[in-house]
Design an enzyme around this catalytic site. Structure first.
Site, PDB file in Angstrom:
ATOM      1  N   PHE A  16     -31.592   0.724   9.904  1.00  0.00           N
ATOM      2  CA  PHE A  16     -30.202   0.836  10.398  1.00  0.00           C
ATOM      3  C   PHE A  16     -29.225   0.934   9.219  1.00  0.00           C
ATOM      4  O   PHE A  16     -28.562   1.966   9.019  1.00  0.00           O
ATOM      5  CB  PHE A  16     -29.937  -0.369  11.315  1.00  0.00           C
ATOM      6  CG  PHE A  16     -28.498  -0.699  11.556  1.00  0.00           C
ATOM      7  CD1 PHE A  16     -27.578   0.287  11.901  1.00  0.00           C
ATOM      8  CD2 PHE A  16     -28.056  -2.018  11.459  1.00  0.00           C
ATOM      9  CE1 PHE A  16     -26.246  -0.020  12.133  1.00  0.00           C
ATOM     10  CE2 PHE A  16     -26.727  -2.338  11.697  1.00  0.00           C
ATOM     11  CZ  PHE A  16     -25.819  -1.350  12.017  1.00  0.00           C
ATOM     12  N   LEU A  76     -33.132  -3.162   0.371  1.00  0.00           N
ATOM     13  CA  LEU A  76     -32.815  -3.533   1.762  1.00  0.00           C
ATOM     14  C   LEU A  76     -34.070  -3.751   2.596  1.00  0.00           C
ATOM     15  O   LEU A  76     -33.965  -4.129   3.776  1.00  0.00           O
ATOM     16  CB  LEU A  76     -31.989  -2.424   2.432  1.00  0.00           C
ATOM     17  CG  LEU A  76     -30.465  -2.459   2.275  1.00  0.00           C
ATOM     18  CD1 LEU A  76     -30.034  -2.283   0.831  1.00  0.00           C
ATOM     19  CD2 LEU A  76     -29.821  -1.374   3.120  1.00  0.00           C
ATOM     20  N   TYR A 148     -37.782 -15.742   7.305  1.00  0.00           N
ATOM     21  CA  TYR A 148     -36.679 -14.854   6.927  1.00  0.00           C
ATOM     22  C   TYR A 148     -35.705 -15.592   6.001  1.00  0.00           C
ATOM     23  O   TYR A 148     -35.399 -15.130   4.906  1.00  0.00           O
ATOM     24  CB  TYR A 148     -35.972 -14.393   8.199  1.00  0.00           C
ATOM     25  CG  TYR A 148     -34.864 -13.393   7.989  1.00  0.00           C
ATOM     26  CD1 TYR A 148     -35.137 -12.072   7.625  1.00  0.00           C
ATOM     27  CD2 TYR A 148     -33.531 -13.752   8.186  1.00  0.00           C
ATOM     28  CE1 TYR A 148     -34.116 -11.147   7.460  1.00  0.00           C
ATOM     29  CE2 TYR A 148     -32.505 -12.832   8.020  1.00  0.00           C
ATOM     30  CZ  TYR A 148     -32.795 -11.535   7.657  1.00  0.00           C
ATOM     31  OH  TYR A 148     -31.786 -10.621   7.490  1.00  0.00           O
TER      32      TYR A 148
END
Ligand code: NAD
Ligand code: UDP
Length: 316
Positions: A16, A76, A148
């Site tokens: 994205f 990213l 995460y």
């Protein structure tokens, strides 16, 4: 004045945010190497770039070393939605930690400037509100979000140690919830979920009582923040919060999406996932002072192009 033309690697470039970053860099005349293993990214996100001679796609998993020559690296690569990063949590930690080691090693060897996409999740379920960069956070190190959160925290540590130990030119952005076209329709994030549900007139799944808050940044504002950070003076490494400080409850978001789509959907309350942060809003004073950056696209303005994107997906 136009900036000088560079070769720039974007890991996670088919995702994205990565695909929007590739678009912007190419529009400035830079050469872009998009590095992605397509775990959550798609070829569709970058299909419009494949014929551009300045664009190159490399299928690669950043947990393995990579040998390329570039001037700058934007790192990213990492699944970002809770559903995706909890699907294979060991791989998520590896992607953040081994991925950071590999990209930092590459940056060191070729003397490239390197940017890390960190996250507001480094603050965990915060006890300080809004969150300034000086807050060290409140993270459960053994919970389901830890793969995460702790992976991203460790990546920040690695970035700062490479900076101190090897003099690397690093830039760390702590990204707060961002939305826009090219979000994955099934990645479970709140904006995409609610829009997809509203367009199908299906129940809007609000977790908990919907009083938890998030602050939503439109993708174009965020990419502008990335570029300003990458181009900032070398002595500014961050970490710097990038996000929209306008805070909404999840229930308010649901109501706004129902209204903007003209949906007949009803709200359905479901259990709150474990360790779901109660509230989140960036303190962006550092970004304002150091980068002259603040978002200017409101939630209502950003929702329309996002809704249109998901409408188009439905017709494909
Ligand atoms: P995304 O899932 O759309 O993109 C991530 C990309 O990384 C995908 O293209 C995926 O295929 C790729 N990837 C995953 N593991 C990889 C690996 N091992 N090797 C190579 N490529 C790999 O998510 P996004 O929203 O675009 O997020 C991009 C980055 O920004 C992530 O690092 C994320 O943690 C960070 N971030 C995003 C948000 C947000 O709200 N979108 C908020 C905070 C941080
Ligand atoms: N959420 C929700 N319904 C959904 C998806 C998410 O109520 O269908 C809530 C979720 O519990 C969280 C917030 O929306 O409180 C943001 O969730 P998201 O997964 O988008 O991002 P994060 O929790 O990582 O900020």
């Amino acid at each position: 004045m136009k900036t000088s033309i560079k070769r720039i690697a974007v890991t996670g470039g088919a995702g994205f945010l990565g695909s929007h970053l590739c678009d912007w860099l190419l529009s400035q005349g830079h050469e872009v190497l998009c590095i992605d293993n397509f775990f959550t990214g798609t070829k569709q996100n970058i299909a419009h770039l494949l014929a551009n001679p300045l664009f190159e796609l490399i299928r690669h998993d950043v947990t393995f070393p990579l040998y390329i020559e570039v001037d700058e690296i934007y790192n990213l690569a990492c699944p970002a939605s809770p559903i995706h990063y909890q699907f294979d949590p060991v791989q998520t930690t590896k992607t953040s930690v081994h991925g950071a080691i590999n990209m930092l090693g590459l940056a060191k060897r070729i003397k490239a400037k390197i940017f890390q996409a960190s996250t507001s999740e480094v603050y965990g379920d915060p006890r300080v509100h809004p969150q300034p960069e000086t807050y060290w956070g409140h993270v459960n190190p053994t919970g389901v979000r830890a793969c995460y959160d702790e992976g991203k925290r460790c990546a920040e540590t690695l970035f700062f140690d490479y900076h101190r130990q090897h003099g690397l030119n690093i830039k760390i952005a702590r990204i707060f919830n961002t939305y826009g076209p090219r979000m994955h329709p099934n990645d479970g994030r709140v904006v995409s979920n609610f829009i997809v549900q509203a367009l199908a007139n299906k129940p809007i799944t609000v977790y908990g009582d919907g009083s938890q808050t998030r602050s939503f940044c439109y993708v174009d504002d965020l990419i502008d923040g990335f570029i300003r950070l990458m181009d900032s003076p070398d002595d500014f490494c961050g970490p710097v919060n990038l996000g929209n400080p306008n805070e909404f409850t999840i229930l308010q978001l649901a109501e706004q999406i129902i209204a903007r789509t003209g949906s007949t959907s009803q709200i359905e309350f479901l259990p709150l996932p474990a360790d779901d942060p109660r509230q989140r809003r960036p303190d962006i004073s550092l970004a304002v002072a150091k980068l002259g950056w603040e978002p200017d696209i409101s939630l209502s303005d950003g929702l329309d192009p996002t809704i249109n994107y998901f409408k188009k997906l439905q017709t494909l």
